[in-house]
Design a protein around this motif. Structure first.
Motif, PDB file in Angstrom:
ATOM      1  N   PRO A 154      -4.930   6.026   3.204  1.00 32.79           N
ATOM      2  CA  PRO A 154      -4.941   4.651   3.736  1.00 32.79           C
ATOM      3  C   PRO A 154      -3.630   4.259   4.398  1.00 32.79           C
ATOM      4  N   SER A 155      -2.509   4.642   3.812  1.00 29.79           N
ATOM      5  CA  SER A 155      -1.225   4.274   4.409  1.00 29.79           C
ATOM      6  C   SER A 155      -0.974   5.046   5.695  1.00 29.79           C
ATOM      7  N   VAL A 156      -1.449   6.299   5.768  1.00 27.87           N
ATOM      8  CA  VAL A 156      -1.313   7.075   7.005  1.00 27.87           C
ATOM      9  C   VAL A 156      -2.134   6.430   8.126  1.00 27.87           C
ATOM     10  N   LEU A 157      -3.374   6.047   7.830  1.00 24.21           N
ATOM     11  CA  LEU A 157      -4.213   5.406   8.840  1.00 24.21           C
ATOM     12  C   LEU A 157      -3.613   4.073   9.281  1.00 24.21           C
ATOM     13  N   GLU A 158      -3.043   3.327   8.347  1.00 24.60           N
ATOM     14  CA  GLU A 158      -2.420   2.052   8.688  1.00 24.60           C
ATOM     15  C   GLU A 158      -1.207   2.278   9.588  1.00 24.60           C
ATOM     16  N   TRP A 159      -0.390   3.275   9.256  1.00 21.91           N
ATOM     17  CA  TRP A 159       0.777   3.595  10.082  1.00 21.91           C
ATOM     18  C   TRP A 159       0.355   4.038  11.480  1.00 21.91           C
ATOM     19  N   GLU A 160      -0.639   4.906  11.570  1.00 23.90           N
ATOM     20  CA  GLU A 160      -1.097   5.387  12.875  1.00 23.90           C
ATOM     21  C   GLU A 160      -1.721   4.260  13.683  1.00 23.90           C
ATOM     22  N   SER A 161      -2.416   3.346  13.015  1.00 25.13           N
ATOM     23  CA  SER A 161      -3.012   2.209  13.725  1.00 25.13           C
ATOM     24  C   SER A 161      -1.956   1.311  14.345  1.00 25.13           C
ATOM     25  N   LYS A 162      -0.821   1.161  13.681  1.00 27.50           N
ATOM     26  CA  LYS A 162       0.262   0.346  14.235  1.00 27.50           C
ATOM     27  C   LYS A 162       0.852   0.999  15.473  1.00 27.50           C
ATOM     28  N   LEU A 163       0.915   2.332  15.480  1.00 25.86           N
ATOM     29  CA  LEU A 163       1.483   3.036  16.627  1.00 25.86           C
ATOM     30  C   LEU A 163       0.498   3.195  17.779  1.00 25.86           C
TER      31      LEU A 163
ATOM     32  N   GLY B   4      -2.835   1.867  18.044  1.00 27.80           N
ATOM     33  CA  GLY B   4      -3.887   0.881  18.241  1.00 27.80           C
ATOM     34  C   GLY B   4      -4.912   0.972  17.131  1.00 27.80           C
ATOM     35  N   PRO B   5      -5.876   0.055  17.093  1.00 27.29           N
ATOM     36  CA  PRO B   5      -6.849   0.012  15.998  1.00 27.29           C
ATOM     37  C   PRO B   5      -7.555   1.351  15.794  1.00 27.29           C
ATOM     38  N   TYR B   6      -7.791   1.689  14.531  1.00 28.89           N
ATOM     39  CA  TYR B   6      -8.536   2.909  14.203  1.00 28.89           C
ATOM     40  C   TYR B   6      -9.878   2.864  14.937  1.00 28.89           C
ATOM     41  N   PRO B   7     -10.269   3.955  15.617  1.00 30.93           N
ATOM     42  CA  PRO B   7     -11.418   3.879  16.529  1.00 30.93           C
ATOM     43  C   PRO B   7     -12.800   4.001  15.897  1.00 30.93           C
TER      44      PRO B   7
ATOM     45  N   GLY C  45     -11.230  -2.491   6.165  1.00 30.37           N
ATOM     46  CA  GLY C  45     -12.680  -2.368   6.238  1.00 30.37           C
ATOM     47  C   GLY C  45     -13.197  -0.998   6.615  1.00 30.37           C
ATOM     48  N   ILE C  46     -12.359   0.029   6.564  1.00 29.01           N
ATOM     49  CA  ILE C  46     -12.778   1.399   6.888  1.00 29.01           C
ATOM     50  C   ILE C  46     -13.406   2.028   5.648  1.00 29.01           C
TER      51      ILE C  46
ATOM     52  N   GLN D  89      -7.950  11.558  15.466  1.00 26.94           N
ATOM     53  CA  GLN D  89      -9.047  10.598  15.589  1.00 26.94           C
ATOM     54  C   GLN D  89      -8.848   9.727  16.823  1.00 26.94           C
ATOM     55  N   TRP D  90      -7.600   9.482  17.185  1.00 26.88           N
ATOM     56  CA  TRP D  90      -7.280   8.808  18.448  1.00 26.88           C
ATOM     57  C   TRP D  90      -7.224   9.818  19.587  1.00 26.88           C
TER      58      TRP D  90
END
Length: 468
Positions: free
Chosen positions: A270-279, A281-284, A247-248, A326-327
């Motif tokens: 998208p795959s980079v953001l998904e990978w970073e979110s797993k490490l 926490g949720p994209y802020p 939903g980003i 972004q985090w």
């Protein structure tokens, strides 16, 4: 920011805030100020005149009109703020540009210029705790400032618009601001440019309309944002929009001269953001994307909030780095510039982790290659936890030795606790501020180990540390 390729600045030098101040300034005693006068700086030891005392900005509403031929900016800024003390006078950061009118509430206010300070005297004193609005009308030809390391930041003209990158002090080149990262706010940025140009800021695009040969873009960022992370970059861009499965809302703006080289890297966003979110926490944020300009004289990229800004087509490592910010840097922000390793060391280590988990060399191999450098190497020139001056905040020790400190922490506590620490850090201080001391306490709490000595050695000790 990616490790910059610093070049001698080619633009005029603004008045830089480099005078020493007492440590007490960080607690609000910055500069000589009376009991009803807001301090002219937030008291940061590296940039004492960055930011201001006596109030907190809640929201910026910026209305900009830029002519790409004459390079003239006509603008109005409306700041909604709260007084933190009784105020008969307060400052805003603004470099260059001519101010034509200032109002506080609905009443005209007195104003004068003092270097990078716009000094405002409201007709009636503001009470402590009072909400108020400041409206500033201004115009001129924005010019970047030259930082202590010789690089330019702020409003940097390009052949088709402007590359607008504010770290560490460039926000004041295009809008009046409380410019230290300690004061974060939400933003509405409305930019009118000649038809055929695109104007890109952070957050979500609310509207785009063209009339009478001009196009107006209205952007909104509802999450707290430090002034240096705001942008209003303008150029002839190819635009791509889509929504990720999380939903980003993604908005990519790419200069045609960089499009072919940028395409395969931006496809991985998208795959980079998904990978970073797993490490981490949720994209802020609600929005993401990229601004890929053609600005060969700039020499760096910047983690502008929700939409990193690149001076040319980025490599995959740079994409990972700027989006990790972004985090670490954007959502969790600095309290003082000496703690910049919390931004750059973390984003650099994210690059190491990405390579490690995607078939490249391990973080240990990256560490070993750096540690093999002799004690005389610039990597060990100064400690990353307090580089010593604004001239050093984008140097190799901050990035690489900062990442090495995290790797030493990982080795000390083990992978399970290390990744718990990273995630807890991003969660505990989401949309706020933090310090190195807070990070050390959190690491000890999550791991159950004493880590002060280890982290002090890697962050603050001079010279080449001994590795565990």
């Amino acid at each position: 920011m990616t490790p910059p390729h610093r070049q001698p600045a080619r633009h005029r030098t603004a008045v830089l805030a480099t005078v020493p101040v007492a440590v007490a300034a960080l607690l609000g005693a910055a500069a000589p100020a009376g009991p009803t006068t807001g301090a002219p700086g937030a008291g940061d030891p590296y940039f004492p005149l960055s930011g201001n005392g006596g109030y907190d900005v809640r929201h910026y509403d910026l209305t900009l009109r830029y002519d790409t031929t004459s390079r003239r900016l006509d603008a109005t800024a409306v700041l909604t703020a709260r007084a933190t003390q009784r105020l008969t006078r307060f400052d805003l950061d603004l470099s260059g540009l001519k101010v034509t009118a200032v109002t506080v509430g609905r009443t005209e206010a007195g104003f004068r210029r003092d270097g990078q300070e716009l000094v405002v005297t409201p007709r009636h004193a503001l009470r402590a705790g009072q909400e108020f609005r400041v409206t500033v009308a201004y115009h001129g030809t924005p010019k970047p400032v030259t930082d202590p390391d010789g690089a330019a930041d702020g409003w940097i003209p390009t052949d088709d618009g402007a590359f607008v990158a504010g770290e560490p002090q460039g926000a004041m080149t295009w809008f009046p601001t409380n410019g230290h990262p300690r004061d974060k706010a939400s933003y509405d940025i409305t930019i009118t440019v000649p038809k055929g140009r695109t104007a890109v800021a952070g957050g979500v695009l609310l509207s785009e309309r063209t009339a009478h040969g001009r196009t107006t873009f209205h952007w909104r960022e509802t999450q707290p944002m430090a002034a240096y992370l705001a942008t209003a970059t303008i150029g002839k861009f190819q635009v791509e929009r889509y929504t990720t499965r999380d939903g980003i809302q993604v908005y990519n703006a790419v200069d045609a001269r960089e499009a072919r080289a940028a395409a395969p890297v931006l496809k991985k966003l998208p795959s980079v953001l998904e990978w970073e979110s797993k490490l981490f926490g949720p994209y802020p944020f609600r929005a993401a994307g990229s601004i890929v300009d053609h600005a060969p004289d700039v020499g760096y990229a910047l983690e502008t909030q929700t939409r990193p800004l690149y001076d040319s087509a980025p490599g995959l490592g740079t994409l990972v780095h700027e989006n990790a910010h972004q985090w670490f840097g954007d959502s969790v922000s600095l309290t003082a510039w000496k703690d910049i390793w919390l931004n750059e060391g973390f984003a650099t280590y994210a690059e190491w982790l990405y390579r490690e988990q995607h078939g490249g060399r391990s973080a240990q191999q990256a560490f070993d290659a750096l540690y093999a450098r002799p004690a005389s190497d610039g990597l060990w020139a100064y400690p990353p936890g307090d580089p010593g001056s604004g001239a050093h905040i984008f140097g190799t020790p901050v990035y690489q030795r900062g990442a090495m400190a995290l790797h030493e922490l990982r080795r000390a506590v083990g992978d399970r606790d290390f990744f718990r620490i990273l995630r807890a850090w991003a969660t505990a201080h989401r949309a706020g501020h933090a310090t190195t001391a807070q990070f050390v306490r959190l690491a000890e709490e999550k791991s159950g180990k004493s880590l002060k000595e280890l982290l002090h050695t890697w962050l603050y000790a001079p010279g080449k540390p001994n590795s565990t």
